[in-house]
Scaffold this motif. Structure first.
Motif, PDB file in Angstrom:
ATOM      1  N   LYS A   1       0.835  -1.202   0.000  1.00  0.00           N
ATOM      2  CA  LYS A   1       0.000   0.000   0.000  1.00  0.00           C
ATOM      3  C   LYS A   1       0.871   1.253   0.000  1.00  0.00           C
ATOM      4  O   LYS A   1       1.873   1.331   0.698  1.00  0.00           O
ATOM      5  N   VAL A   2       0.432   2.236  -0.795  1.00  0.00           N
ATOM      6  CA  VAL A   2       1.091   3.533  -0.874  1.00  0.00           C
ATOM      7  C   VAL A   2       0.087   4.598  -0.422  1.00  0.00           C
ATOM      8  O   VAL A   2      -1.052   4.628  -0.889  1.00  0.00           O
ATOM      9  N   PHE A   3       0.534   5.460   0.495  1.00  0.00           N
ATOM     10  CA  PHE A   3      -0.301   6.558   0.985  1.00  0.00           C
ATOM     11  C   PHE A   3       0.184   7.857   0.352  1.00  0.00           C
ATOM     12  O   PHE A   3       1.309   8.296   0.577  1.00  0.00           O
ATOM     13  N   TYR A   4      -0.695   8.486  -0.434  1.00  0.00           N
ATOM     14  CA  TYR A   4      -0.306   9.700  -1.134  1.00  0.00           C
ATOM     15  C   TYR A   4       0.118  10.815  -0.177  1.00  0.00           C
ATOM     16  O   TYR A   4       1.049  11.575  -0.463  1.00  0.00           O
ATOM     17  N   ASN A   5      -0.564  10.932   0.956  1.00  0.00           N
ATOM     18  CA  ASN A   5      -0.341  12.078   1.838  1.00  0.00           C
ATOM     19  C   ASN A   5       0.481  11.757   3.078  1.00  0.00           C
ATOM     20  O   ASN A   5       0.840  12.688   3.818  1.00  0.00           O
ATOM     21  N   LEU A   6       0.797  10.498   3.329  1.00  0.00           N
ATOM     22  CA  LEU A   6       1.438  10.132   4.584  1.00  0.00           C
ATOM     23  C   LEU A   6       2.784   9.437   4.420  1.00  0.00           C
ATOM     24  O   LEU A   6       3.541   9.342   5.388  1.00  0.00           O
ATOM     25  N   ASP A   7       3.076   8.927   3.242  1.00  0.00           N
ATOM     26  CA  ASP A   7       4.367   8.254   3.048  1.00  0.00           C
ATOM     27  C   ASP A   7       5.493   9.264   2.846  1.00  0.00           C
ATOM     28  O   ASP A   7       5.268  10.365   2.324  1.00  0.00           O
ATOM     29  N   GLU A   8       6.698   8.876   3.250  1.00  0.00           N
ATOM     30  CA  GLU A   8       7.886   9.732   3.125  1.00  0.00           C
ATOM     31  C   GLU A   8       9.038   8.924   2.540  1.00  0.00           C
ATOM     32  O   GLU A   8       9.677   8.159   3.260  1.00  0.00           O
ATOM     33  N   PRO A   9       9.347   9.074   1.258  1.00  0.00           N
ATOM     34  CA  PRO A   9       8.583   9.789   0.230  1.00  0.00           C
ATOM     35  C   PRO A   9       7.484   8.889  -0.332  1.00  0.00           C
ATOM     36  O   PRO A   9       7.379   7.722   0.041  1.00  0.00           O
ATOM     37  N   VAL A  10       6.688   9.444  -1.254  1.00  0.00           N
ATOM     38  CA  VAL A  10       5.742   8.614  -2.010  1.00  0.00           C
ATOM     39  C   VAL A  10       6.544   7.914  -3.106  1.00  0.00           C
ATOM     40  O   VAL A  10       7.100   8.562  -3.989  1.00  0.00           O
ATOM     41  N   LEU A  11       6.634   6.602  -3.016  1.00  0.00           N
ATOM     42  CA  LEU A  11       7.492   5.829  -3.916  1.00  0.00           C
ATOM     43  C   LEU A  11       6.962   5.841  -5.342  1.00  0.00           C
ATOM     44  O   LEU A  11       5.749   5.762  -5.574  1.00  0.00           O
ATOM     45  N   GLU A  12       7.874   5.889  -6.297  1.00  0.00           N
ATOM     46  CA  GLU A  12       7.527   5.749  -7.701  1.00  0.00           C
ATOM     47  C   GLU A  12       7.310   4.267  -8.025  1.00  0.00           C
ATOM     48  O   GLU A  12       7.814   3.385  -7.307  1.00  0.00           O
ATOM     49  N   PRO A  13       6.567   3.963  -9.099  1.00  0.00           N
ATOM     50  CA  PRO A  13       6.325   2.553  -9.436  1.00  0.00           C
ATOM     51  C   PRO A  13       7.604   1.720  -9.531  1.00  0.00           C
ATOM     52  O   PRO A  13       7.658   0.592  -9.034  1.00  0.00           O
ATOM     53  N   GLU A  14       8.649   2.251 -10.165  1.00  0.00           N
ATOM     54  CA  GLU A  14       9.894   1.497 -10.300  1.00  0.00           C
ATOM     55  C   GLU A  14      10.483   1.156  -8.931  1.00  0.00           C
ATOM     56  O   GLU A  14      11.095   0.103  -8.761  1.00  0.00           O
ATOM     57  N   GLN A  15      10.301   2.037  -7.950  1.00  0.00           N
ATOM     58  CA  GLN A  15      10.804   1.779  -6.607  1.00  0.00           C
ATOM     59  C   GLN A  15       9.962   0.718  -5.900  1.00  0.00           C
ATOM     60  O   GLN A  15      10.505  -0.171  -5.230  1.00  0.00           O
ATOM     61  N   VAL A  16       8.652   0.800  -6.038  1.00  0.00           N
ATOM     62  CA  VAL A  16       7.776  -0.217  -5.438  1.00  0.00           C
ATOM     63  C   VAL A  16       8.114  -1.607  -5.981  1.00  0.00           C
ATOM     64  O   VAL A  16       8.150  -2.592  -5.239  1.00  0.00           O
ATOM     65  N   LEU A  17       8.408  -1.672  -7.269  1.00  0.00           N
ATOM     66  CA  LEU A  17       8.639  -2.969  -7.903  1.00  0.00           C
ATOM     67  C   LEU A  17      10.004  -3.546  -7.579  1.00  0.00           C
ATOM     68  O   LEU A  17      10.316  -4.671  -7.980  1.00  0.00           O
ATOM     69  N   MET A  18      10.817  -2.834  -6.805  1.00  0.00           N
ATOM     70  CA  MET A  18      12.078  -3.385  -6.333  1.00  0.00           C
ATOM     71  C   MET A  18      11.871  -4.373  -5.189  1.00  0.00           C
ATOM     72  O   MET A  18      12.772  -5.138  -4.842  1.00  0.00           O
ATOM     73  N   LEU A  19      10.695  -4.359  -4.579  1.00  0.00           N
ATOM     74  CA  LEU A  19      10.415  -5.280  -3.472  1.00  0.00           C
ATOM     75  C   LEU A  19      10.607  -6.722  -3.920  1.00  0.00           C
ATOM     76  O   LEU A  19      10.481  -7.059  -5.099  1.00  0.00           O
ATOM     77  N   ASP A  20      10.905  -7.577  -2.948  1.00  0.00           N
ATOM     78  CA  ASP A  20      11.179  -8.991  -3.221  1.00  0.00           C
ATOM     79  C   ASP A  20      10.194  -9.864  -2.442  1.00  0.00           C
ATOM     80  O   ASP A  20      10.274  -9.928  -1.225  1.00  0.00           O
ATOM     81  N   PRO A  21       9.270 -10.529  -3.171  1.00  0.00           N
ATOM     82  CA  PRO A  21       8.964 -10.451  -4.603  1.00  0.00           C
ATOM     83  C   PRO A  21       8.260  -9.135  -4.936  1.00  0.00           C
ATOM     84  O   PRO A  21       7.772  -8.441  -4.048  1.00  0.00           O
ATOM     85  N   ALA A  22       8.181  -8.815  -6.228  1.00  0.00           N
ATOM     86  CA  ALA A  22       7.468  -7.607  -6.640  1.00  0.00           C
ATOM     87  C   ALA A  22       5.988  -7.761  -6.306  1.00  0.00           C
ATOM     88  O   ALA A  22       5.414  -8.837  -6.474  1.00  0.00           O
ATOM     89  N   PRO A  23       5.355  -6.724  -5.788  1.00  0.00           N
ATOM     90  CA  PRO A  23       3.921  -6.846  -5.437  1.00  0.00           C
ATOM     91  C   PRO A  23       3.052  -7.138  -6.656  1.00  0.00           C
ATOM     92  O   PRO A  23       3.216  -6.529  -7.704  1.00  0.00           O
ATOM     93  N   ALA A  24       2.127  -8.073  -6.478  1.00  0.00           N
ATOM     94  CA  ALA A  24       1.145  -8.369  -7.527  1.00  0.00           C
ATOM     95  C   ALA A  24      -0.036  -7.410  -7.454  1.00  0.00           C
ATOM     96  O   ALA A  24      -0.760  -7.257  -8.434  1.00  0.00           O
ATOM     97  N   VAL A  25      -0.214  -6.792  -6.285  1.00  0.00           N
ATOM     98  CA  VAL A  25      -1.265  -5.797  -6.085  1.00  0.00           C
ATOM     99  C   VAL A  25      -0.641  -4.585  -5.403  1.00  0.00           C
ATOM    100  O   VAL A  25       0.062  -4.739  -4.399  1.00  0.00           O
ATOM    101  N   VAL A  26      -0.884  -3.403  -5.953  1.00  0.00           N
ATOM    102  CA  VAL A  26      -0.436  -2.158  -5.323  1.00  0.00           C
ATOM    103  C   VAL A  26      -1.676  -1.301  -5.103  1.00  0.00           C
ATOM    104  O   VAL A  26      -2.412  -1.006  -6.052  1.00  0.00           O
ATOM    105  N   THR A  27      -1.910  -0.918  -3.836  1.00  0.00           N
ATOM    106  CA  THR A  27      -3.097  -0.161  -3.476  1.00  0.00           C
ATOM    107  C   THR A  27      -2.702   1.246  -3.066  1.00  0.00           C
ATOM    108  O   THR A  27      -1.713   1.431  -2.350  1.00  0.00           O
ATOM    109  N   TYR A  28      -3.481   2.221  -3.502  1.00  0.00           N
ATOM    110  CA  TYR A  28      -3.233   3.625  -3.154  1.00  0.00           C
ATOM    111  C   TYR A  28      -4.349   4.160  -2.270  1.00  0.00           C
ATOM    112  O   TYR A  28      -5.520   3.920  -2.517  1.00  0.00           O
ATOM    113  N   GLN A  29      -3.943   4.886  -1.237  1.00  0.00           N
ATOM    114  CA  GLN A  29      -4.918   5.479  -0.298  1.00  0.00           C
ATOM    115  C   GLN A  29      -4.519   6.916  -0.005  1.00  0.00           C
ATOM    116  O   GLN A  29      -3.343   7.258  -0.010  1.00  0.00           O
TER     117      GLN A  29
END
Length: 375
Positions: free
Chosen positions: A347-375
């Protein structure tokens, strides 16, 4: 497997679809024969066959059986694995557990190590990019912050960013609508949960269908059981484009209040929901389902070994929580990679995350997320 050309429909769905095609063709042939006979006797030409919309239907044309439309990547999109190396070495170290750590799966892969996906669900070939919330509140996510059509426009743009970042796994826009909201008052039934009006759910099911998106119904449990809330949604779960999410932190015991006391759900309860979805797929002959399980810290979902994906249901453990990127990466590693079930979500929070990660950064996770949710 990706690139194999295999349809992301269930085996039963494909067989039923072929049978329906044959039956529809037989009916159409019969109607055309009757029209031709009438034309022969009445001296007029038969009308051309028309599709459901009333427009002329080309011979052999068939409606697309997929209940969603992935966002295609740009023609010049670079494969994900060729791009990850230079994105952020700090996040790479966090993803694998520090210097010297190794990935559990190749970069960009979504299926967890040591598990398989025997279904034909949407996660085999695609990634779901979702907006979370309810139109009833602007404090609970994106869905309450914009009018519905604007939500869909923004969502399509966010999904397109993931299709560009990982062109081998096009993203599917998904609405995650809260279908039952935990509350601090017991209510008439004493369950501390308020169900969203079915009319609102129907509106969003229609909105998703019209835009080629998926709808995921999220249940916050209060003192209700998982199955009490899931069974109440049967009407909607029978729709081909509707899936299920469980917000586990709000499931509390007698004497506890959701939002005050931190709840938990046993994996066996979640597995019962998996089996229930599996039966719906079998009985209704619809495409395979996704069950998403929200958790934001350890101990909220217990007995995870009891959660067993099926040939008809894909399961996602979704790491929630806002804050610093390094903390979120560490949490994902502990909750998803460290306790593998099948797929991971983030999950990515537009107003609360520091910083708000870009898609390429999110996909660096191991394994890459199959679902990415924005709140």
């Amino acid at each position: 497997a990706r690139g194999s050309g295999r349809s992301p429909l269930s085996r039963r769905w494909r067989r039923r679809y072929r049978r329906r095609r044959v039956a529809a063709a037989a009916v159409l042939a019969g109607l055309l024969a009757l029209l031709a006979l009438g034309a022969f006797w009445g001296g007029r030409k038969p009308e051309e066959a028309r599709g459901p919309s009333g427009a002329p239907q080309e011979e052999g044309a068939a409606e697309d059986p997929l209940p969603y439309r992935p966002i295609p990547p740009p023609e010049d999109a670079v494969p994900l694995r060729e791009r990850l190396g230079g994105v952020d070495t700090r996040l790479e170290r966090l993803a694998v557990g520090g210097p010297g750590g190794e990935r559990s799966v190749p970069a960009g892969r979504t299926l967890l190590a040591g598990v398989r996906d025997a279904s034909d669900g949407p996660l085999r070939e695609h990634r779901l990019v979702a907006y979370y919330g309810t139109p009833l509140s602007d404090q609970m996510g994106v869905l309450g912050e914009h009018p519905p059509e604007e939500v869909m426009e923004l969502l399509a743009g966010q999904a397109a960013a993931y299709s560009a970042a990982d062109p081998g796994r096009p993203a599917v826009p998904t609405i995650e609508l809260i279908a039952s909201i935990a509350q601090r008052e017991p209510g008439a039934d004493g369950l501390y949960v308020s169900r969203t009006d079915p009319g609102v759910i129907r509106d969003y099911a229609r909105l998703a269908r019209e835009h080629g998106a998926l709808l995921m119904l999220d249940v916050q449990l209060g003192r209700a059981s998982v199955m009490e809330e899931v069974r109440a949604l049967r009407e909607f779960l029978e729709l081909p484009h509707v899936h299920l999410a469980i917000d586990t932190e709000y499931s509390v015991e007698p004497g506890e209040v959701p939002g005050v006391d931190l709840g938990s759900v046993d994996g066996s309860e979640i597995d019962r929901a998996v089996r229930y979805l599996d039966r719906i797929v079998e009985e209704e002959g619809i495409p395979d389902k996704v069950l998403l399980v929200h958790e934001f810290q350890g101990g909220i979902v217990t007995n995870k070994d009891a959660i067993r994906p099926t040939d008809d249901v894909e399961v996602v453990l979704h790491a929630d929580g806002f804050g610093l990127a390094r903390h979120k990466f560490t949490k994902y590693r502990a909750l998803v990679r460290g306790q593998p079930v099948q797929y991971g979500g983030f999950k990515v929070f537009y107003n609360l995350d520091e910083p708000v990660l870009e898609p390429e950064q999110v996909l660096m996770l191991d394994p890459a997320p199959a679902v990415v949710t924005y709140q």
